[in-house]
Design a protein around this motif. Structure first.
Motif, PDB file in Angstrom:
ATOM      1  N   TRP A  80     -16.371  74.875  38.122  1.00 36.65           N
ATOM      2  CA  TRP A  80     -15.546  74.374  39.144  1.00 36.65           C
ATOM      3  C   TRP A  80     -14.382  74.017  38.468  1.00 36.65           C
ATOM      4  O   TRP A  80     -14.431  73.261  37.828  1.00 36.65           O
ATOM      5  CB  TRP A  80     -16.173  73.852  40.339  1.00 36.65           C
ATOM      6  N   VAL A  81     -13.176  74.171  38.836  1.00 32.44           N
ATOM      7  CA  VAL A  81     -12.108  73.564  38.186  1.00 32.44           C
ATOM      8  C   VAL A  81     -11.156  72.719  39.433  1.00 32.44           C
ATOM      9  O   VAL A  81     -10.886  73.311  40.272  1.00 32.44           O
ATOM     10  CB  VAL A  81     -11.028  74.478  37.510  1.00 32.44           C
ATOM     11  N   ILE A  82     -10.987  71.482  39.289  1.00 35.94           N
ATOM     12  CA  ILE A  82     -10.287  70.581  40.167  1.00 35.94           C
ATOM     13  C   ILE A  82      -8.944  70.245  39.586  1.00 35.94           C
ATOM     14  O   ILE A  82      -8.929  69.653  38.559  1.00 35.94           O
ATOM     15  CB  ILE A  82     -10.908  69.554  40.695  1.00 35.94           C
ATOM     16  N   ASP A  83      -7.779  70.953  39.974  1.00 34.63           N
ATOM     17  CA  ASP A  83      -6.429  70.685  39.415  1.00 34.63           C
ATOM     18  C   ASP A  83      -5.892  69.411  40.330  1.00 34.63           C
ATOM     19  O   ASP A  83      -5.611  69.518  41.497  1.00 34.63           O
ATOM     20  CB  ASP A  83      -5.658  71.684  39.408  1.00 34.63           C
ATOM     21  N   VAL A  84      -5.839  68.168  39.813  1.00 30.86           N
ATOM     22  CA  VAL A  84      -5.349  67.031  40.225  1.00 30.86           C
ATOM     23  C   VAL A  84      -3.733  66.562  39.678  1.00 30.86           C
ATOM     24  O   VAL A  84      -3.162  65.616  40.054  1.00 30.86           O
ATOM     25  CB  VAL A  84      -6.147  65.904  40.494  1.00 30.86           C
ATOM     26  N   SER A  85      -3.122  67.592  39.064  1.00 32.52           N
ATOM     27  CA  SER A  85      -2.001  67.103  38.369  1.00 32.52           C
ATOM     28  C   SER A  85      -0.742  67.136  39.203  1.00 32.52           C
ATOM     29  O   SER A  85       0.100  66.226  38.942  1.00 32.52           O
ATOM     30  CB  SER A  85      -1.424  68.675  37.483  1.00 32.52           C
ATOM     31  N   ARG A  86      -0.920  67.670  40.612  1.00 31.56           N
ATOM     32  CA  ARG A  86       0.246  67.155  41.482  1.00 31.56           C
ATOM     33  C   ARG A  86      -0.312  66.368  42.486  1.00 31.56           C
ATOM     34  O   ARG A  86       0.059  66.100  43.635  1.00 31.56           O
ATOM     35  CB  ARG A  86       0.671  68.547  42.223  1.00 31.56           C
ATOM     36  N   SER A  87      -1.528  65.455  42.280  1.00 30.58           N
ATOM     37  CA  SER A  87      -2.085  64.499  43.367  1.00 30.58           C
ATOM     38  C   SER A  87      -1.795  63.088  42.745  1.00 30.58           C
ATOM     39  O   SER A  87      -1.910  62.808  41.329  1.00 30.58           O
ATOM     40  CB  SER A  87      -3.550  64.945  43.071  1.00 30.58           C
ATOM     41  N   ALA A  88      -1.763  62.191  43.810  1.00 32.23           N
ATOM     42  CA  ALA A  88      -1.750  60.668  43.336  1.00 32.23           C
ATOM     43  C   ALA A  88      -3.081  60.406  43.870  1.00 32.23           C
ATOM     44  O   ALA A  88      -3.640  60.471  45.194  1.00 32.23           O
ATOM     45  CB  ALA A  88      -0.592  60.099  43.853  1.00 32.23           C
ATOM     46  N   GLY A  89      -3.583  59.283  43.222  1.00 31.19           N
ATOM     47  CA  GLY A  89      -4.840  58.530  43.814  1.00 31.19           C
ATOM     48  C   GLY A  89      -6.001  58.262  42.845  1.00 31.19           C
ATOM     49  O   GLY A  89      -6.277  59.057  41.778  1.00 31.19           O
ATOM     50  N   SER A  90      -6.339  56.921  42.847  1.00 24.08           N
ATOM     51  CA  SER A  90      -7.330  56.848  41.862  1.00 24.08           C
ATOM     52  C   SER A  90      -7.953  55.380  42.823  1.00 24.08           C
ATOM     53  O   SER A  90      -8.700  54.623  42.047  1.00 24.08           O
ATOM     54  CB  SER A  90      -6.886  56.196  40.392  1.00 24.08           C
ATOM     55  N   ASP A  91      -7.943  55.379  44.138  1.00 27.66           N
ATOM     56  CA  ASP A  91      -8.647  54.313  44.876  1.00 27.66           C
ATOM     57  C   ASP A  91     -10.288  54.619  45.105  1.00 27.66           C
ATOM     58  O   ASP A  91     -10.463  55.594  44.491  1.00 27.66           O
ATOM     59  CB  ASP A  91      -8.062  54.038  46.301  1.00 27.66           C
ATOM     60  N   THR A  92     -10.553  53.771  45.654  1.00 27.54           N
ATOM     61  CA  THR A  92     -12.358  53.964  45.713  1.00 27.54           C
ATOM     62  C   THR A  92     -12.643  55.378  46.475  1.00 27.54           C
ATOM     63  O   THR A  92     -13.704  55.948  46.021  1.00 27.54           O
ATOM     64  CB  THR A  92     -12.749  52.897  46.614  1.00 27.54           C
TER      65      THR A  92
END
Length: 113
Positions: free
Chosen positions: A53-65
């Motif tokens: 599985w590949v999850i692309d978060v390049s256009r995502s913001a977030g590193s919260d809990t």
């Protein structure tokens, strides 16, 4: 104006899921309000025959809990079902957070097409 409801700003969020390719793209802020959408997409991937599985978060913001919890759960689900999971496009802050949790080597951020 005592009877007015507060105005809530709607922030665009999109999850694109390629079941045949085992790829998930997240666009927007990944937090407690949106984590369930990504969780649902991961649930759909569980029912495919993709070994990776590949999850692309390049256009995502977030590193919260909530974001970190979601990625930890996704990793454990992948392992439980005999799959590999690769995270691409992680921001420096997300990479640091994953490193603190010792998930950075399990959710490799090497580029995958």
């Amino acid at each position: 104006m005592s009877g007015c409801l507060p105005i809530v700003e709607l922030i665009p969020f999109t999850v694109r899921l390629d079941l045949a390719g085992g790829r998930l793209e997240v666009d927007g802020r990944l937090d407690y309000r949106t984590a369930h959408l990504v969780h649902d997409a991961i649930s759909a991937l569980v029912h495919t025959h993709n070994e990776r599985w590949v999850i692309d978060v390049s256009r995502s913001a977030g590193s919260d809990t909530a974001c970190l919890r979601l990625l930890g759960v996704a990793y454990r689900r992948a392992v439980r079902h005999g799959r590999q999971i690769t995270l691409i496009g992680a921001s420096p802050s997300l990479q640091q957070a994953l490193s603190r949790l010792r998930l950075n080597h399990h959710l490799t951020s090497s580029e995958v097409s």
